[in-house]
Design a protein around this motif. Structure first.
Motif, short mmCIF file in Angstrom:
data_model
loop_
_atom_site.label_atom_id
_atom_site.label_comp_id
_atom_site.label_asym_id
_atom_site.label_seq_id
_atom_site.Cartn_x
_atom_site.Cartn_y
_atom_site.Cartn_z
N ASN A 18 50.16 70.31 95.39
CA ASN A 18 49.81 70.60 96.52
C ASN A 18 48.21 70.04 96.88
N HIS A 19 48.16 69.35 98.02
CA HIS A 19 46.93 68.88 98.13
C HIS A 19 46.43 69.10 99.68
N ALA A 20 46.03 68.07 100.47
CA ALA A 20 45.30 68.38 101.73
C ALA A 20 46.73 68.99 102.51
N GLY A 21 46.18 70.25 103.43
CA GLY A 21 47.08 70.92 103.96
C GLY A 21 48.09 71.91 103.41
N GLY A 22 47.97 71.77 102.07
CA GLY A 22 48.66 72.94 101.28
C GLY A 22 50.19 72.10 100.96
N PHE A 23 50.39 70.76 101.22
CA PHE A 23 51.48 70.03 100.63
C PHE A 23 51.40 69.18 99.65
N THR A 24 52.58 68.81 99.09
CA THR A 24 52.43 67.77 98.25
C THR A 24 52.68 66.33 98.83
N ASP A 25 52.54 65.43 98.32
CA ASP A 25 52.77 64.14 98.92
C ASP A 25 53.38 63.16 97.89
N TYR A 26 54.95 63.39 98.02
CA TYR A 26 55.85 62.71 96.96
C TYR A 26 56.43 61.41 97.49
N ALA A 27 55.89 61.09 98.70
CA ALA A 27 56.52 59.57 99.38
C ALA A 27 56.44 58.47 98.44
N ILE A 28 57.42 57.83 98.30
CA ILE A 28 57.79 56.68 97.63
C ILE A 28 57.95 55.41 98.78
N PRO A 29 56.78 54.68 98.89
CA PRO A 29 57.05 53.61 100.02
C PRO A 29 57.88 52.68 99.72
N MET A 30 58.41 51.94 100.77
CA MET A 30 59.49 50.98 100.78
C MET A 30 58.47 49.65 100.33
N ALA A 31 59.27 48.56 100.03
CA ALA A 31 58.75 47.35 99.92
C ALA A 31 58.40 46.83 101.26
N ALA A 32 57.32 46.03 101.36
CA ALA A 32 56.85 45.59 102.75
C ALA A 32 57.84 45.02 103.62
N ARG A 33 58.73 44.22 102.87
CA ARG A 33 60.11 43.77 103.63
C ARG A 33 61.20 43.37 102.60
N GLY A 34 62.21 43.45 103.11
CA GLY A 34 63.39 43.18 102.47
C GLY A 34 63.93 44.56 101.64
N LYS A 35 64.60 44.57 100.45
CA LYS A 35 64.91 45.38 99.65
C LYS A 35 63.84 45.94 98.92
N THR A 36 64.01 47.28 98.67
CA THR A 36 63.30 48.13 97.48
C THR A 36 64.21 48.58 96.58
N THR A 37 63.65 48.27 95.23
CA THR A 37 64.59 48.69 94.02
C THR A 37 63.70 49.78 93.18
N LEU A 38 64.50 50.77 92.91
CA LEU A 38 63.75 51.54 92.14
C LEU A 38 64.75 51.78 90.73
N ARG A 39 64.58 52.74 89.79
CA ARG A 39 65.58 53.24 88.88
C ARG A 39 65.78 54.67 89.26
N LEU A 40 67.06 55.23 89.14
CA LEU A 40 67.10 56.65 89.34
C LEU A 40 67.42 57.05 88.24
N PRO A 41 66.69 58.22 87.80
CA PRO A 41 66.63 58.77 86.38
C PRO A 41 67.78 59.58 86.15
N SER A 42 68.16 59.93 84.94
CA SER A 42 69.20 60.94 84.65
C SER A 42 68.77 62.36 85.06
N MET A 43 69.43 62.88 86.28
CA MET A 43 68.78 64.17 87.07
C MET A 43 69.92 64.36 87.90
#
Length: 407
Positions: A104-129
């Motif tokens: 928790n930081h400013a305002g008392g909330f987390t910032d867990y946001a993952i940004p999208m690529a500037a254009r086109g597709k965004t590729t990540l890896r989805l862990p075992s969870m």
């Protein structure tokens, strides 16, 4: 003939897998704010290794923004859930990290946001969870790490149906998943609300997808419900439609909407049998002493449900994971929401043409199903009965795709 319970790993078992321990006063299906509790103790060497291994073995995930309404820089991703009994989140670097109060930081909330690529597709890896992939459009979401009543750290999730929730003004939605050694299990869900049209696709042993809206489908859902006198208050501008279950709890939906239909079901089955077919066998029920009691592979009995029980598929219709009471409760819950219990004494009804064919029915679920290309959606918690939920799985997944489709 395909069993009406062919998908044993349903949204309900997925959520149980995701939850771990739940903070007092909240659940993953019906309460707000949502908080999933885990220990805030620093990770041990073993747990750190486990998180790293889960991330390294991640499933490729491609996100595509075809919304037509928002540019990539206005789309924020969040992947949160549980792994090995602790609450975790995926970082911007694609690693798996435990949820901590210090997030928790400013305002008392987390910032867990993952940004999208500037254009086109965004590729990540989805862990075992097990968890959720949230998308927020235009503004970021405010997740908060809190200390639960049990002394463990909890993560409060957005509750888009609660006006006092800090995320109420934010256009957002989510999909649910469990990725483990057995495979990938995922769904698009409208059980709580409907806002952002999305489709999911899995490449693996098969190539399958679900959740896609027809052209103009989102607008059709909003229009249909905005013009229904009992459902109109569930529509929040152009932002979202709240499910009638949450609408009931927040004063937006009639508390006794299903009561007359429930009374008619209870009266009807005093004089004839209600048949419910499950994987465990066939159950035969009648109403006696105000309870609907079934005989068959086991004795199963239900008190008369309330409208709230029907909409939440809980209370008198709670479905324990016992292989007997649970499947019968699910068939009853589906029959009430789809309004097929009076017209079909053999349940579950499997043909969609018979669903929602009465004045009193779950018009929210009806509108959402009508708006999807394959007729499948998760409009209420037991919508997986007879395989009508927007759910897919694969035992050998190779790639997952999440697409924001046109509004």
């Amino acid at each position: 003939m395909t069993s009406p319970y062919s998908h044993l790993f349903t949204r309900r078992t997925l959520l149980t897998s995701m939850a771990g321990a739940v903070a007092a006063g909240s659940t993953l299906v019906s309460a707000a704010p949502r908080a999933v509790a885990e220990s805030d103790a620093g990770p041990t060497m073993d747990s750190t290794a486990d998180l790293a291994a889960a991330a390294a073995q991640g499933l490729p995930l491609t996100i595509v923004n075809n919304s037509g309404e928002f540019a990539n820089h206005s789309v924020h991703l969040y992947i949160v859930g549980s792994k090995g009994g602790r609450q975790v989140r995926v970082t911007r670097r694609g690693t798996l990290a435990p949820v901590k109060l210090s997030d928790n930081h400013a305002g008392g909330f987390t910032d867990y946001a993952i940004p999208m690529a500037a254009r086109g597709k965004t590729t990540l890896r989805l862990p075992s969870m097990s968890g959720r992939i949230y998308v927020a459009l235009g503004h970021k979401l405010k997740f908060k790490a809190v200390m639960g009543a049990d002394g463990k750290v909890a993560l409060q999730h957005p509750a888009g149906w609660v006006e006092s929730d800090p995320n109420y003004p934010v256009l957002h939605d989510f999909v649910e998943f469990t990725h483990n050694a057995s495979g990938m299990y995922c769904n698009t869900t409208m059980v709580d609300m409907f806002s952002v049209p999305m489709t999911i696709r899995l490449n693996g042993a098969k190539d399958h997808s679900t959740g896609r809206m027809r052209d103009g489908g989102r607008a059709r859902v909003f229009h249909a419900l905005r013009n229904h006198p009992d459902f109109s208050r569930l529509v929040v501008g152009e932002r979202r439609v709240i499910a009638p279950s949450h609408g009931l709890d927040t004063g937006r939906f009639p508390q006794h909407y299903f009561d007359h239909y429930i009374d008619r079901v209870w009266h009807t089955y005093q004089n004839k049998n209600l048949i419910v077919r499950t994987n465990a066998g066939t159950f035969t029920g009648r109403v006696s002493d105000h309870r609907l009691t079934f005989t068959g592979p086991a004795s199963v009995s239900f008190a008369k449900p309330s409208t709230r029980d029907v909409l939440f598929c809980d209370g008198a219709l709670a479905a324990p994971n016992d292989g007997t009471t649970g499947p019968v409760a699910a068939a009853l819950g589906a029959g009430f929401n789809r309004s097929t219990l009076l017209s079909h004494r053999k349940q579950p009804t499997t043909h969609a043409a018979a669903f929602y064919d009465t004045t009193v029915t779950n018009h929210y679920a009806k509108a959402i199903h009508a708006a999807t290309t394959n007729g499948k959606a998760y409009g209420f918690a037991f919508d997986d009965v007879a395989d009508w939920a927007s759910y897919i799985e694969d035992a050998r997944p190779r790639h997952m795709h999440l697409t924001l489709t046109p509004f």
